[in-house]
Design a protein around this motif. Structure first.
Motif, mmCIF file in Angstrom:
data_model
loop_
_atom_site.group_PDB
_atom_site.id
_atom_site.type_symbol
_atom_site.label_atom_id
_atom_site.label_comp_id
_atom_site.label_asym_id
_atom_site.label_seq_id
_atom_site.Cartn_x
_atom_site.Cartn_y
_atom_site.Cartn_z
ATOM 1 N N ILE A 1 0.731 -1.005 -0.025
ATOM 2 C CA ILE A 1 -0.198 -0.001 0.082
ATOM 3 C C ILE A 1 0.824 1.388 0.042
ATOM 4 C CG2 ILE A 1 -1.652 1.265 1.316
ATOM 5 C CD1 ILE A 1 -2.680 -1.365 2.471
ATOM 6 N N ASN A 2 0.681 2.155 -1.172
ATOM 7 C CA ASN A 2 1.452 3.333 -0.901
ATOM 8 C C ASN A 2 0.816 4.252 -0.198
ATOM 9 O OD1 ASN A 2 -0.365 4.742 -2.698
ATOM 10 N ND2 ASN A 2 0.352 3.401 -4.491
ATOM 11 N N VAL A 3 1.380 5.627 -0.371
ATOM 12 C CA VAL A 3 0.632 6.507 0.572
ATOM 13 C C VAL A 3 -0.574 7.303 0.104
ATOM 14 C CG1 VAL A 3 0.928 9.282 1.222
ATOM 15 C CG2 VAL A 3 3.025 7.660 1.191
ATOM 16 N N GLY A 4 -0.676 7.401 -1.172
ATOM 17 C CA GLY A 4 -2.011 7.836 -1.815
ATOM 18 C C GLY A 4 -3.261 6.673 -1.254
ATOM 19 N N GLN A 5 -2.991 5.338 -1.622
ATOM 20 C CA GLN A 5 -3.899 4.484 -1.220
ATOM 21 C C GLN A 5 -4.242 4.522 0.395
ATOM 22 O OE1 GLN A 5 -1.637 1.423 -2.837
ATOM 23 N NE2 GLN A 5 -2.793 1.107 -4.727
ATOM 24 N N SER A 6 -3.239 4.725 1.257
ATOM 25 C CA SER A 6 -3.215 4.934 2.526
ATOM 26 C C SER A 6 -4.415 6.123 3.080
ATOM 27 C CB SER A 6 -2.042 5.091 3.192
ATOM 28 O OG SER A 6 -1.548 6.263 3.287
ATOM 29 N N ILE A 7 -4.338 7.108 2.369
ATOM 30 C CA ILE A 7 -5.174 8.165 2.622
ATOM 31 C C ILE A 7 -6.691 7.840 2.035
ATOM 32 C CG2 ILE A 7 -5.743 10.462 1.719
ATOM 33 C CD1 ILE A 7 -2.825 11.170 1.264
ATOM 34 N N VAL A 8 -6.856 7.179 0.949
ATOM 35 C CA VAL A 8 -8.018 6.600 0.488
ATOM 36 C C VAL A 8 -8.892 5.762 1.608
ATOM 37 C CG1 VAL A 8 -9.450 5.532 -1.073
ATOM 38 C CG2 VAL A 8 -7.605 7.065 -1.771
ATOM 39 N N VAL B 1 -4.331 -7.041 5.279
ATOM 40 C CA VAL B 1 -5.208 -7.445 6.239
ATOM 41 C C VAL B 1 -4.614 -6.893 7.658
ATOM 42 C CG1 VAL B 1 -6.096 -9.238 7.830
ATOM 43 C CG2 VAL B 1 -5.924 -9.726 5.353
ATOM 44 N N GLY B 2 -3.573 -6.762 7.898
ATOM 45 C CA GLY B 2 -2.660 -6.249 8.884
ATOM 46 C C GLY B 2 -3.020 -4.552 8.989
ATOM 47 N N GLY C 1 6.110 -6.098 9.721
ATOM 48 C CA GLY C 1 6.816 -7.190 9.592
ATOM 49 C C GLY C 1 6.709 -7.901 7.822
ATOM 50 N N SER C 2 5.358 -7.285 7.491
ATOM 51 C CA SER C 2 5.263 -7.895 6.167
ATOM 52 C C SER C 2 5.593 -6.885 5.140
ATOM 53 C CB SER C 2 3.667 -8.183 6.176
ATOM 54 O OG SER C 2 2.825 -6.902 6.216
ATOM 55 N N GLY C 3 6.367 -5.976 5.562
ATOM 56 C CA GLY C 3 6.542 -4.992 4.448
ATOM 57 C C GLY C 3 5.826 -3.745 4.332
ATOM 58 N N GLU C 4 4.719 -3.591 5.173
ATOM 59 C CA GLU C 4 3.937 -2.658 5.082
ATOM 60 C C GLU C 4 4.668 -1.284 5.631
ATOM 61 O OE1 GLU C 4 1.178 -1.974 3.454
ATOM 62 O OE2 GLU C 4 1.560 -4.098 2.802
ATOM 63 N N GLY C 5 4.878 -0.279 4.980
ATOM 64 C CA GLY C 5 5.863 1.037 5.542
ATOM 65 C C GLY C 5 5.115 1.591 6.926
ATOM 66 N N ALA C 6 6.180 2.282 7.503
ATOM 67 C CA ALA C 6 5.462 2.991 8.556
ATOM 68 C C ALA C 6 4.751 4.100 8.508
ATOM 69 C CB ALA C 6 6.607 3.303 9.599
ATOM 70 N N LEU D 1 1.091 3.531 7.368
ATOM 71 C CA LEU D 1 0.326 3.366 8.338
ATOM 72 C C LEU D 1 0.249 4.452 9.334
ATOM 73 C CD1 LEU D 1 2.209 -0.074 9.596
ATOM 74 C CD2 LEU D 1 -0.258 -0.138 8.843
ATOM 75 N N ALA D 2 1.042 5.258 9.335
ATOM 76 C CA ALA D 2 0.968 6.490 10.149
ATOM 77 C C ALA D 2 -0.401 7.384 9.366
ATOM 78 C CB ALA D 2 2.327 7.004 10.352
ATOM 79 N N ILE D 3 0.302 7.668 8.071
ATOM 80 C CA ILE D 3 -0.967 8.415 7.528
ATOM 81 C C ILE D 3 -2.216 7.850 7.537
ATOM 82 C CG2 ILE D 3 -1.328 9.509 5.213
ATOM 83 C CD1 ILE D 3 1.536 9.838 4.511
ATOM 84 N N GLY D 4 -2.499 6.623 7.115
ATOM 85 C CA GLY D 4 -3.845 6.170 7.368
ATOM 86 C C GLY D 4 -4.389 6.199 8.609
ATOM 87 N N THR D 5 -3.529 5.876 9.728
ATOM 88 C CA THR D 5 -4.221 6.070 10.811
ATOM 89 C C THR D 5 -4.651 7.376 11.120
ATOM 90 O OG1 THR D 5 -2.803 4.028 11.642
ATOM 91 C CG2 THR D 5 -3.724 5.374 13.293
ATOM 92 N N ALA D 6 -3.883 8.267 10.984
ATOM 93 C CA ALA D 6 -4.101 9.769 11.237
ATOM 94 C C ALA D 6 -5.354 10.113 10.420
ATOM 95 C CB ALA D 6 -3.079 10.729 10.853
ATOM 96 N N VAL D 7 -5.591 9.807 9.304
ATOM 97 C CA VAL D 7 -6.672 10.319 8.570
ATOM 98 C C VAL D 7 -8.047 9.739 9.075
ATOM 99 C CG1 VAL D 7 -7.706 10.012 6.091
ATOM 100 C CG2 VAL D 7 -5.409 10.551 6.258
ATOM 101 N N SER D 8 -8.027 8.222 9.484
ATOM 102 C CA SER D 8 -9.112 7.602 9.830
ATOM 103 C C SER D 8 -9.522 8.228 11.212
ATOM 104 C CB SER D 8 -8.719 6.311 10.173
ATOM 105 O OG SER D 8 -8.067 5.895 11.293
ATOM 106 N N PHE D 9 -8.570 8.459 12.174
ATOM 107 C CA PHE D 9 -9.008 9.582 13.254
ATOM 108 C C PHE D 9 -9.736 10.648 12.958
ATOM 109 C CE2 PHE D 9 -7.911 13.024 16.121
ATOM 110 C CZ PHE D 9 -8.330 12.595 17.419
#
Length: 278
Positions: A4-11, A47-48, A218-223, A226-234
């Protein structure tokens, strides 16, 4: 490499925040969004990732209901220290939330291979969206809406909390949809059922996110994604919570039922036409 890239994480963060607490299935919408963006829905990293960004939505609940949570947690600690405080409803409610989370944890761990495998199919999501809509319509139609939040008891909490298992096994059913519907069938009013749904989701969703975090990293998903997707979801989830509580105080859940059925049928059509892979 990260799937998942940054753009996809935002969506995905926007989708998670909008749908986590609305009774429309965040898991179902995330899987649809992933499918449309050609993200492999059954990939362990994906999934993670979706479990971790739920923590952003849960953080929104913690902030929004901070005074309620502080009161309940405070009453729990007072009850632990002083047995005369144990008659308090908030002390009992804290224990009910803990007990009601146990069945969800057991099923989540035991059925993890199924949840991340065959049950992650978009065909299951489509069927669950429609099936959950029927349950929600029946609950909204026949629930008596006569009991408030202060009238909840142990079995209300256990049944509402345990109903989250439906969303675990059938992504598309909706965790909030299952819990709110159960509350309505127990004759809670819409606002009480919705607030109870929020409180019951806090430990289960927080635990799921923390449990999946090491695997996602650990599966290779970048930090960064993950951080951007979590912040946007908040941010988006906080706004969704405020809107939903105002909405249910004045309206039925009919609009959500119709929307879910339309999305379920549309998803069946896209899968059948080969536009999306199940």
């Amino acid at each position: 490499m990260s799937v998942i890239n940054v753009g996809q994480s935002i969506v995905l963060g926007v989708v998670e925040g909008l749908t986590e607490f609305l009774p429309v299935s965040s898991t179902g919408h995330l899987k649809i969004a992933e499918g449309l963006m050609d993200v492999p829905v059954d990939d362990k990293g994906v999934v993670g990732f979706t479990a971790v960004i739920q923590v952003g939505a849960i953080a929104a609940v913690l902030v929004y209901f901070f005074s309620d949570i502080a009161r309940i947690v405070g009453a729990w600690f007072k009850g632990l220290a002083n047995k005369e405080e144990r008659y308090h409803h908030d002390y009992k409610f804290a224990w009910w939330v803990i007990f009601a989370t146990i069945p969800v944890v057991i099923v989540g761990i035991a059925a993890k291979p199924l949840i991340e495998g065959p049950l992650a199919s978009l065909w299951v999501v489509a069927g669950s969206l429609i099936g959950g809509s029927i349950v929600m319509w029946l609950a909204d139609r026949y629930g008596r809406n006569k009991r408030g939040e202060d009238d909840t008891g142990f079995w209300d909490a256990m049944l509402v909390g345990s109903s989250q298992i439906l969303a675990l096994l059938f992504p598309g059913f909706s965790r909030s949809g299952a819990t709110i519907s159960t509350g309505l069938l127990l004759n809670l009013d819409r606002l009480a059922a919705t607030r109870l749904s929020f409180f019951m989701g806090i430990p289960a969703l927080t635990g799921a996110g923390l449990y999946e975090l090491p695997g996602a990293l650990g599966s290779g998903e970048g930090a960064l994604p993950l951080a951007i997707g979590t912040a946007v979801s908040f941010v988006v989830a906080y706004a969704s919570i405020a809107w939903l509580l105002r909405y249910v105080a004045r309206h039925t859940f009919t609009a959500f039922v119709v929307y879910r059925i339309v999305i379920g049928l549309l998803l069946f059509g896209l899968l059948g036409a080969g536009t999306l892979n199940g």
